[in-house]
Enzyme design. Structure first.
Site, PDB file in Angstrom:
ATOM      1  N   ARG A   9      -2.561  21.332 -14.941  1.00 64.35           N
ATOM      2  CA  ARG A   9      -1.461  20.394 -15.225  1.00 64.35           C
ATOM      3  C   ARG A   9      -1.554  19.854 -16.648  1.00 64.35           C
ATOM      4  O   ARG A   9      -0.555  19.374 -17.201  1.00 64.35           O
ATOM      5  CB  ARG A   9      -1.466  19.258 -14.195  1.00 64.35           C
ATOM      6  CG  ARG A   9      -0.240  18.368 -14.298  1.00 64.35           C
ATOM      7  CD  ARG A   9      -0.053  17.482 -13.081  1.00 64.35           C
ATOM      8  NE  ARG A   9       1.044  16.554 -13.296  1.00 64.35           N
ATOM      9  CZ  ARG A   9       1.626  15.839 -12.335  1.00 64.35           C
ATOM     10  NH1 ARG A   9       1.238  15.962 -11.090  1.00 64.35           N
ATOM     11  NH2 ARG A   9       2.609  15.016 -12.616  1.00 64.35           N
ATOM     12  N   ASN A  55       0.812  18.388 -21.235  1.00 60.68           N
ATOM     13  CA  ASN A  55       0.539  17.398 -22.280  1.00 60.68           C
ATOM     14  C   ASN A  55       0.563  18.001 -23.679  1.00 60.68           C
ATOM     15  O   ASN A  55       0.064  17.384 -24.623  1.00 60.68           O
ATOM     16  CB  ASN A  55      -0.819  16.733 -22.027  1.00 60.68           C
ATOM     17  CG  ASN A  55      -0.771  15.797 -20.834  1.00 60.68           C
ATOM     18  OD1 ASN A  55       0.173  15.042 -20.672  1.00 60.68           O
ATOM     19  ND2 ASN A  55      -1.770  15.878 -19.975  1.00 60.68           N
ATOM     20  N   HIS A  96       1.085  10.309 -28.198  1.00 58.90           N
ATOM     21  CA  HIS A  96       0.702   8.977 -27.696  1.00 58.90           C
ATOM     22  C   HIS A  96       0.007   8.147 -28.781  1.00 58.90           C
ATOM     23  O   HIS A  96       0.185   6.933 -28.851  1.00 58.90           O
ATOM     24  CB  HIS A  96      -0.210   9.114 -26.474  1.00 58.90           C
ATOM     25  CG  HIS A  96       0.504   9.574 -25.242  1.00 58.90           C
ATOM     26  ND1 HIS A  96      -0.135  10.172 -24.175  1.00 58.90           N
ATOM     27  CD2 HIS A  96       1.814   9.537 -24.910  1.00 58.90           C
ATOM     28  CE1 HIS A  96       0.741  10.462 -23.245  1.00 58.90           C
ATOM     29  NE2 HIS A  96       1.934  10.092 -23.657  1.00 58.90           N
ATOM     30  N   LYS A 111       8.082  22.771 -14.161  1.00 56.83           N
ATOM     31  CA  LYS A 111       7.193  21.638 -13.884  1.00 56.83           C
ATOM     32  C   LYS A 111       6.736  21.665 -12.430  1.00 56.83           C
ATOM     33  O   LYS A 111       5.561  21.401 -12.130  1.00 56.83           O
ATOM     34  CB  LYS A 111       7.876  20.309 -14.206  1.00 56.83           C
ATOM     35  CG  LYS A 111       6.934  19.135 -13.914  1.00 56.83           C
ATOM     36  CD  LYS A 111       7.099  17.957 -14.815  1.00 56.83           C
ATOM     37  CE  LYS A 111       5.983  16.943 -14.620  1.00 56.83           C
ATOM     38  NZ  LYS A 111       6.282  15.660 -15.261  1.00 56.83           N
ATOM     39  N   ARG A 150       0.809  -1.232   0.000  1.00 58.37           N
ATOM     40  CA  ARG A 150       0.000   0.000   0.000  1.00 58.37           C
ATOM     41  C   ARG A 150       0.834   1.271   0.000  1.00 58.37           C
ATOM     42  O   ARG A 150       0.378   2.332   0.403  1.00 58.37           O
ATOM     43  CB  ARG A 150      -0.976   0.021   1.195  1.00 58.37           C
ATOM     44  CG  ARG A 150      -2.024  -1.073   1.123  1.00 58.37           C
ATOM     45  CD  ARG A 150      -3.166  -0.789   2.083  1.00 58.37           C
ATOM     46  NE  ARG A 150      -4.195  -1.812   1.965  1.00 58.37           N
ATOM     47  CZ  ARG A 150      -4.181  -2.949   2.641  1.00 58.37           C
ATOM     48  NH1 ARG A 150      -3.208  -3.214   3.481  1.00 58.37           N
ATOM     49  NH2 ARG A 150      -5.159  -3.823   2.482  1.00 58.37           N
ATOM     50  N   GLU A 163      -4.068  16.764 -11.323  1.00 60.19           N
ATOM     51  CA  GLU A 163      -4.735  17.048 -12.601  1.00 60.19           C
ATOM     52  C   GLU A 163      -6.245  17.222 -12.438  1.00 60.19           C
ATOM     53  O   GLU A 163      -7.031  16.672 -13.196  1.00 60.19           O
ATOM     54  CB  GLU A 163      -4.451  15.941 -13.629  1.00 60.19           C
ATOM     55  CG  GLU A 163      -3.458  16.371 -14.662  1.00 60.19           C
ATOM     56  CD  GLU A 163      -3.126  15.271 -15.669  1.00 60.19           C
ATOM     57  OE1 GLU A 163      -3.893  14.322 -15.834  1.00 60.19           O
ATOM     58  OE2 GLU A 163      -2.083  15.380 -16.316  1.00 60.19           O
ATOM     59  N   GLU A 223      11.151  17.557 -24.842  1.00 60.13           N
ATOM     60  CA  GLU A 223      10.431  17.985 -23.646  1.00 60.13           C
ATOM     61  C   GLU A 223      10.966  19.331 -23.143  1.00 60.13           C
ATOM     62  O   GLU A 223      10.221  20.144 -22.590  1.00 60.13           O
ATOM     63  CB  GLU A 223      10.533  16.923 -22.535  1.00 60.13           C
ATOM     64  CG  GLU A 223       9.840  15.614 -22.871  1.00 60.13           C
ATOM     65  CD  GLU A 223       8.319  15.625 -22.676  1.00 60.13           C
ATOM     66  OE1 GLU A 223       7.757  16.689 -22.357  1.00 60.13           O
ATOM     67  OE2 GLU A 223       7.698  14.557 -22.863  1.00 60.13           O
ATOM     68  N   LYS A 275       3.812  11.262 -11.187  1.00 59.91           N
ATOM     69  CA  LYS A 275       2.990  10.364 -12.015  1.00 59.91           C
ATOM     70  C   LYS A 275       3.763   9.071 -12.229  1.00 59.91           C
ATOM     71  O   LYS A 275       4.895   9.090 -12.722  1.00 59.91           O
ATOM     72  CB  LYS A 275       2.724  10.999 -13.386  1.00 59.91           C
ATOM     73  CG  LYS A 275       1.513  11.905 -13.438  1.00 59.91           C
ATOM     74  CD  LYS A 275       1.272  12.280 -14.886  1.00 59.91           C
ATOM     75  CE  LYS A 275       0.024  13.075 -15.070  1.00 59.91           C
ATOM     76  NZ  LYS A 275      -0.212  13.378 -16.490  1.00 59.91           N
ATOM     77  N   HIS A 304       1.086  15.876 -26.724  1.00 56.90           N
ATOM     78  CA  HIS A 304       1.055  14.476 -26.296  1.00 56.90           C
ATOM     79  C   HIS A 304      -0.163  13.697 -26.797  1.00 56.90           C
ATOM     80  O   HIS A 304      -0.126  12.474 -26.848  1.00 56.90           O
ATOM     81  CB  HIS A 304       1.147  14.397 -24.770  1.00 56.90           C
ATOM     82  CG  HIS A 304       2.536  14.593 -24.254  1.00 56.90           C
ATOM     83  ND1 HIS A 304       3.250  15.751 -24.487  1.00 56.90           N
ATOM     84  CD2 HIS A 304       3.359  13.780 -23.541  1.00 56.90           C
ATOM     85  CE1 HIS A 304       4.443  15.636 -23.917  1.00 56.90           C
ATOM     86  NE2 HIS A 304       4.530  14.455 -23.345  1.00 56.90           N
ATOM     87  N   HIS A 308       9.878   8.315 -27.220  1.00 55.70           N
ATOM     88  CA  HIS A 308       8.831   9.205 -26.724  1.00 55.70           C
ATOM     89  C   HIS A 308       9.110  10.666 -27.103  1.00 55.70           C
ATOM     90  O   HIS A 308       8.222  11.366 -27.595  1.00 55.70           O
ATOM     91  CB  HIS A 308       8.693   9.072 -25.199  1.00 55.70           C
ATOM     92  CG  HIS A 308       7.659   9.980 -24.620  1.00 55.70           C
ATOM     93  ND1 HIS A 308       6.308   9.853 -24.889  1.00 55.70           N
ATOM     94  CD2 HIS A 308       7.772  11.053 -23.800  1.00 55.70           C
ATOM     95  CE1 HIS A 308       5.641  10.805 -24.252  1.00 55.70           C
ATOM     96  NE2 HIS A 308       6.495  11.540 -23.586  1.00 55.70           N
TER      97      HIS A 308
END
Length: 365
Positions: free
Chosen positions: A246, A250, A257, A231, A125, A241, A189, A147, A253, A270
Site C-alpha cells: 500500500r 504514497n 507532506h 486503489k 467504539r 499497510e 492524484e 484511512k 507524498h 494537497h
C-alpha cells in the site's frame, strides 16, 4: 454499467463495499445508504462551503426516507482536521442523541472524509459510515481505502485509524461546482495512479488532456472509475499497510507532506504539493539511476498541461528535511521514498541519503 455509470467493488471479506460512480446521483443518496445498512439516525458531517451545495439536499432526502437526521458543519479547510474539531463533533453527536446504531455520512472533500471517518471510527467504539466525496481529490483517493484521521500541529494524519466505509457515492456532476484550482489539484492524484500502477492509464491521460481540463462527464467517469479500481486493488492486497504494497500510494507524498508542514497547512493545496512531490521523487530516482530522464519529463509535461505547479516552494530545505524525519515512513531515522523504476511501477526504497533528497528539491526550485 454504462460508460456514464460504474460500480467498483472493494473486496475486503466482511468489510467489502461498493463505490458507485455516475452523474446526477446525489438526489438518490438516501436509497444508496438504505440499501446497505439500516439507518434510524443519520449524522451528516460537512463543511460550511459544501453544506448549501449538497449536504442540505442529502439531509432532506434522508429525512424524507424516514431517518432521524442530524447535520453538523465545520469550517472549510485543512485546519478543521484537528483534535479541537474532533472534540466538538463528538460532543455535538452526543448532544444529538447519537448511539452505537447511528450512521455517519461524510459529505465533502478529503478533510471532511478524514475527519468524519475519524469521528465514526472512535465514537461509541465505531459507527458505520458512508462517504460522499465532493472534490476530485477525495473521489479518486482519500474516500477509498478506509484511512481516517486528524492532524497534529507538527505532523499530518498522525492520529487516526483504518475504518472502511459501508459505501462510497461519487457524483461526477459535483465537479462542475469545484473551483478551478481545487479541480486541478485533484488531477495530481489521478496522474499518480498512472505513474505507480498503470502505464496505459498514464498514456490515456496524456491523450485526453483537453477533455479532462474541460471536465467532460464521460471521460471523468472513466478516469475516476479507473483510479478507484487501482486503489481498490492495492487496498485489497494490503488493507492496513503491513506488507509494504500500500506504500506505493504514497508516491511523492514524503516530499509533499514535508512541503505542506513547512509552508503551513493550507498554503499549498494537497494535490499541488503532490504534483511537486512526485517530480522531486522522480528526480531523486533519476539521480540514483533507477529511471531515465524521459519518465520525469513525461510527468512534468502532463502535470504542466493539466495546470499543476511543478516547482518546489521557496522554503528552507533544512526545515523540509526536518519535517521529513517526522514522516510515518521513516524507520529508525532512515528516510524511505516511493520511487519509480519504470512508468507504471514504483518501489519503496530505504536508506536514501539526505544529500540526494535535498538535491532533488533544489534542482526543481
Amino acid at each position: 454499467m454504462t460508460a456514464e455509470h460504474e460500480i467498483v467493488r472493494v473486496q475486503l471479506s466482511e468489510r467489502s463495499y461498493d463505490i458507485e460512480i455516475g452523474a446526477g446521483i446525489i438526489p438518490s443518496a438516501a436509497d444508496f445508504f438504505a440499501a446497505r445498512t439500516k439507518i434510524s439516525h443519520a449524522i451528516i458531517i460537512t463543511d460550511d462551503q459544501v453544506r448549501p451545495l449538497y449536504a442540505d439536499t442529502i439531509a432532506a432526502a434522508c429525512t424524507a426516507a424516514g431517518m432521524r437526521t442530524t447535520l453538523l458543519s465545520v469550517p472549510a479547510g485543512e485546519t478543521s482536521k484537528s483534535i479541537a474539531m474532533a472534540d466538538r463533533l463528538w460532543n455535538e453527536s452526543l448532544a444529538a442523541g447519537a448511539d452505537r446504531k447511528s450512521v455517519v455520512i461524510a459529505v465533502g472533500g478529503g478533510v471532511i472524509g478524514d475527519l468524519a471517518g475519524f469521528i465514526a471510527a472512535t465514537f461509541a467504539r465505531g459507527l458505520a459510515f458512508f462517504q460522499v466525496p465532493t472534490t476530485l481529490l477525495a473521489q479518486v483517493d482519500s474516500s477509498v481505502g478506509g484511512k481516517v484521521g486528524i492532524n497534529l500541529p507538527a505532523a499530518k494524519n498522525m492520529v487516526g485509524a483504518f475504518w472502511q466505509p459501508q459505501g462510497v457515492l461519487i457524483d461526477v456532476d459535483v465537479l462542475t461546482s469545484l473551483p478551478e484550482r481545487e479541480y486541478r489539484a485533484g488531477l495530481a492524484e489521478v496522474v499518480k495512479y498512472g505513474v505507480i500502477l498503470d502505464a496505459d492509464f498514464f498514456a490515456y491521460l496524456e491523450a485526453n488532456v483537453d477533455a479532462i481540463r474541460e471536465r467532460e462527464q464521460k471521460v471523468l467517469t472513466q478516469v475516476i472509475a479507473r483510479c478507484c479500481q487501482l486503489k481498490a486493488d492495492v487496498v485489497q492486497a494490503d488493507e492496513r499497510e503491513t506488507t509494504g504494497l500500500r506504500a506505493v500510494l504514497n508516491y511523492g507524498h514524503t516530499f509533499c507532506h514535508a512541503f505542506e508542514a513547512t509552508c503551513g497547512y493550507g498554503e499549498l493545496l494537497h494535490g499541488e504539493a503532490v504534483s511537486i512531490g512526485m517530480l522531486c521523487a522522480s528526480r531523486l530516482a533519476e539521480s540514483m539511476n533507477r529511471i531515465s530522464a524521459e519518465i520525469t519529463q513525461r510527468q512534468f509535461k502532463l502535470l504542466t498541461a493539466l495546470g499543476l505547479p511543478t516547482a518546489p516552494p521557496q522554503v528552507d530545505i533544512d526545515q523540509v528535511m526536518a519535517a521529513m524525519q517526522r514522516d510515518k515512513k521513516v524507520e529508525h531515522g532512515k528516510l524511505q521514498f516511493v520511487l519509480p523504476s519504470a512508468m507504471g511501477k514504483v518501489e519503496l526504497v530505504g536508506s536514501v541519503s539526505t544529500s540526494l533528497a535535498k538535491q532533488a528539491i533544489s534542482d526543481g526550485q
